[in-house]
Design a protein around this motif. Structure first.
Motif, PDB file in Angstrom:
ATOM      1  N   PRO A 131      -0.713   8.996  -5.597  1.00  0.00           N
ATOM      2  CA  PRO A 131      -0.369   7.866  -6.466  1.00  0.00           C
ATOM      3  C   PRO A 131      -0.624   6.486  -5.859  1.00  0.00           C
ATOM      4  CG  PRO A 131       1.371   9.517  -6.486  1.00  0.00           C
ATOM      5  CD  PRO A 131       0.445   9.872  -5.371  1.00  0.00           C
ATOM      6  N   GLU A 132      -0.743   6.400  -4.528  1.00  0.00           N
ATOM      7  CA  GLU A 132      -1.042   5.104  -3.918  1.00  0.00           C
ATOM      8  C   GLU A 132      -2.452   4.642  -4.273  1.00  0.00           C
ATOM      9  OE1 GLU A 132       0.852   4.988   0.403  1.00  0.00           O
ATOM     10  OE2 GLU A 132       0.303   7.034  -0.189  1.00  0.00           O
ATOM     11  N   GLY A 133      -3.335   5.595  -4.588  1.00  0.00           N
ATOM     12  CA  GLY A 133      -4.694   5.255  -4.986  1.00  0.00           C
ATOM     13  C   GLY A 133      -5.673   5.124  -3.846  1.00  0.00           C
ATOM     14  N   THR A 134      -5.173   5.037  -2.624  1.00  0.00           N
ATOM     15  CA  THR A 134      -6.037   4.926  -1.439  1.00  0.00           C
ATOM     16  C   THR A 134      -5.200   5.270  -0.215  1.00  0.00           C
ATOM     17  OG1 THR A 134      -7.580   3.473  -0.252  1.00  0.00           O
ATOM     18  CG2 THR A 134      -5.513   2.482  -1.006  1.00  0.00           C
ATOM     19  N   ARG A 135      -5.870   5.423   0.922  1.00  0.00           N
ATOM     20  CA  ARG A 135      -5.136   5.728   2.144  1.00  0.00           C
ATOM     21  C   ARG A 135      -4.368   4.516   2.651  1.00  0.00           C
ATOM     22  NH1 ARG A 135     -10.012   7.704   5.704  1.00  0.00           N
ATOM     23  NH2 ARG A 135     -11.073   6.324   4.253  1.00  0.00           N
ATOM     24  N   ARG A 190       2.819   2.971   0.324  1.00  0.00           N
ATOM     25  CA  ARG A 190       2.504   1.822  -0.521  1.00  0.00           C
ATOM     26  C   ARG A 190       3.049   2.013  -1.936  1.00  0.00           C
ATOM     27  NH1 ARG A 190       1.842  -1.509   3.496  1.00  0.00           N
ATOM     28  NH2 ARG A 190      -0.085  -1.279   4.674  1.00  0.00           N
ATOM     29  N   PRO A 191       3.072   0.952  -2.728  1.00  0.00           N
ATOM     30  CA  PRO A 191       3.490   1.097  -4.135  1.00  0.00           C
ATOM     31  C   PRO A 191       2.583   2.083  -4.866  1.00  0.00           C
ATOM     32  CG  PRO A 191       3.434  -1.221  -3.501  1.00  0.00           C
ATOM     33  CD  PRO A 191       2.795  -0.458  -2.374  1.00  0.00           C
ATOM     34  N   PHE A 192       3.144   2.782  -5.840  1.00  0.00           N
ATOM     35  CA  PHE A 192       2.381   3.763  -6.600  1.00  0.00           C
ATOM     36  C   PHE A 192       1.745   3.124  -7.827  1.00  0.00           C
ATOM     37  CE2 PHE A 192       4.707   7.942  -5.309  1.00  0.00           C
ATOM     38  CZ  PHE A 192       4.247   7.781  -4.015  1.00  0.00           C
ATOM     39  N   ARG A 193       0.542   3.590  -8.145  1.00  0.00           N
ATOM     40  CA  ARG A 193      -0.069   3.219  -9.408  1.00  0.00           C
ATOM     41  C   ARG A 193       0.526   4.094 -10.510  1.00  0.00           C
ATOM     42  NH1 ARG A 193      -6.449   2.305  -7.630  1.00  0.00           N
ATOM     43  NH2 ARG A 193      -5.992   0.865  -5.914  1.00  0.00           N
ATOM     44  N   ASP A 194       0.130   3.826 -11.750  1.00  0.00           N
ATOM     45  CA  ASP A 194       0.787   4.476 -12.886  1.00  0.00           C
ATOM     46  C   ASP A 194       0.266   5.874 -13.212  1.00  0.00           C
ATOM     47  OD1 ASP A 194       2.420   2.293 -13.278  1.00  0.00           O
ATOM     48  OD2 ASP A 194       1.107   1.361 -14.766  1.00  0.00           O
ATOM     49  N   GLY A 195      -0.822   6.319 -12.570  1.00  0.00           N
ATOM     50  CA  GLY A 195      -1.453   7.567 -12.964  1.00  0.00           C
ATOM     51  C   GLY A 195      -0.534   8.780 -12.928  1.00  0.00           C
ATOM     52  N   ALA A 196       0.191   8.976 -11.823  1.00  0.00           N
ATOM     53  CA  ALA A 196       1.076  10.134 -11.705  1.00  0.00           C
ATOM     54  C   ALA A 196       2.186  10.076 -12.743  1.00  0.00           C
ATOM     55  CB  ALA A 196       1.665  10.205 -10.299  1.00  0.00           C
ATOM     56  N   VAL A 236       9.509   5.904 -14.060  1.00  0.00           N
ATOM     57  CA  VAL A 236       9.086   7.211 -13.564  1.00  0.00           C
ATOM     58  C   VAL A 236       8.298   7.070 -12.264  1.00  0.00           C
ATOM     59  CG1 VAL A 236       7.656   9.234 -14.055  1.00  0.00           C
ATOM     60  CG2 VAL A 236       9.111   8.259 -15.846  1.00  0.00           C
ATOM     61  N   SER A 237       7.408   6.082 -12.208  1.00  0.00           N
ATOM     62  CA  SER A 237       6.648   5.844 -10.991  1.00  0.00           C
ATOM     63  C   SER A 237       7.582   5.531  -9.830  1.00  0.00           C
ATOM     64  CB  SER A 237       5.659   4.692 -11.212  1.00  0.00           C
ATOM     65  OG  SER A 237       4.818   4.537 -10.091  1.00  0.00           O
ATOM     66  N   GLY A 238       8.618   4.735 -10.107  1.00  0.00           N
ATOM     67  CA  GLY A 238       9.589   4.408  -9.064  1.00  0.00           C
ATOM     68  C   GLY A 238      10.366   5.626  -8.601  1.00  0.00           C
ATOM     69  N   ALA A 239      10.701   6.519  -9.535  1.00  0.00           N
ATOM     70  CA  ALA A 239      11.449   7.729  -9.173  1.00  0.00           C
ATOM     71  C   ALA A 239      10.600   8.654  -8.297  1.00  0.00           C
ATOM     72  CB  ALA A 239      11.894   8.460 -10.437  1.00  0.00           C
ATOM     73  N   ALA A 260      11.198   9.613  -4.301  1.00  0.00           N
ATOM     74  CA  ALA A 260      11.307  11.009  -3.886  1.00  0.00           C
ATOM     75  C   ALA A 260      10.372  11.309  -2.717  1.00  0.00           C
ATOM     76  CB  ALA A 260      10.996  11.927  -5.065  1.00  0.00           C
ATOM     77  N   VAL A 261       9.162  10.736  -2.748  1.00  0.00           N
ATOM     78  CA  VAL A 261       8.230  10.916  -1.631  1.00  0.00           C
ATOM     79  C   VAL A 261       8.747  10.183  -0.390  1.00  0.00           C
ATOM     80  CG1 VAL A 261       5.894  10.461  -0.781  1.00  0.00           C
ATOM     81  CG2 VAL A 261       6.234  11.245  -3.136  1.00  0.00           C
ATOM     82  N   ALA A 262       9.215   8.956  -0.576  1.00  0.00           N
ATOM     83  CA  ALA A 262       9.708   8.150   0.544  1.00  0.00           C
ATOM     84  C   ALA A 262      10.862   8.842   1.258  1.00  0.00           C
ATOM     85  CB  ALA A 262      10.132   6.773   0.051  1.00  0.00           C
ATOM     86  N   ALA A 263      11.722   9.527   0.494  1.00  0.00           N
ATOM     87  CA  ALA A 263      12.879  10.183   1.085  1.00  0.00           C
ATOM     88  C   ALA A 263      12.484  11.313   2.034  1.00  0.00           C
ATOM     89  CB  ALA A 263      13.782  10.734  -0.017  1.00  0.00           C
TER      90      ALA A 263
END
Length: 216
Positions: A122-126, A133-139, A198-201, A205-208
């Motif tokens: 979801p970050e869109g790049t490495r 990094r912040p997630f894009r909206d795709g996921a 949803v992107s924030g959730a 979850a990944v950050a945790a």
């Protein structure tokens, strides 16, 4: 154990990938494999710190679950010598970054609708420094439109194994792969406020699952 067919090329490349990574990492710690369902669609949302990440996940998750996986990756990588072939054999398909790649998004929706596993970064790049990094909206959009469970995934150590811009890999003391509890959202059309929530959730979850040093 599911009976999904795993192509011969994928099985052979996974064996090679496991062999190579085991020789480059002093320790490989994988946890949460039991959280991947034996059947049905699921979306894996992972942090991204190295192009080795999809190789690591495919080489450990597919043999453990008996389920082939498909991944959304950057279109440019599919043209790299050897690497592009390895990614394609392991179910990666290209997405044009910086553009609304509708064809790739429809393919992703079809993969989920057919009951398969789809992975996305979801970050869109490495991440250049390993920090999420912040997630894009795709996921989030895929999760809302399909209603499938989202499994957060965290990887550490692969950025040292093959650093961005390096021509050859380096040995690292430890690589980890952690799969968290599913994030399930009710199916919806995906308005902008819903996407943000949803992107924030999914991001949280990944950050945790990451060490504190890798959290934003």
């Amino acid at each position: 154990m599911t009976t999904e067919r795993i192509p011969l090329g994928m099985r052979l490349s996974e064996r090679f990938g496991r062999w190579a990574i085991k020789r480059l990492a002093g320790e490989i710690v994988v946890s949460g494999l039991d959280r991947i369902p034996a059947s049905g669609p699921v979306l894996l949302a992972s942090n991204h710190i190295s192009w080795v990440d999809p190789v690591l996940l495919a080489c450990w998750l597919t043999p453990a679950t008996g389920r082939p996986m498909t991944w959304m990756g950057k279109a440019e990588a599919m043209r790299w010598p050897l690497v592009g072939w390895f990614l394609r054999v392991n179910g990666v398909f290209g997405v044009r970054r910086g553009a609304a790649d509708l064809e790739a998004f429809r393919l992703a929706e079809r993969i989920l609708s057919e009951g398969h596993i789809l992975g996305i970064y979801p970050e869109g790049t490495r991440s250049p420094d390993g920090i999420l990094r912040p997630f894009r909206d795709g996921a989030a959009l895929l999760a809302l439109r399909s209603g499938v469970p989202v499994l957060p995934v965290a990887v550490t150590g692969t950025d040292g194994l093959w650093r961005k811009g390096s021509l050859i890999p380096r040995r690292v003391p430890r690589v980890t792969l952690t799969i968290g509890e599913a994030v399930v959202m009710p199916r919806a059309e995906g308005s902008r406020p819903e996407l943000a929530a949803v992107s924030g959730a999914i991001h949280d979850a990944v950050a945790a699952l990451l060490p504190e040093a890798n959290r934003p």
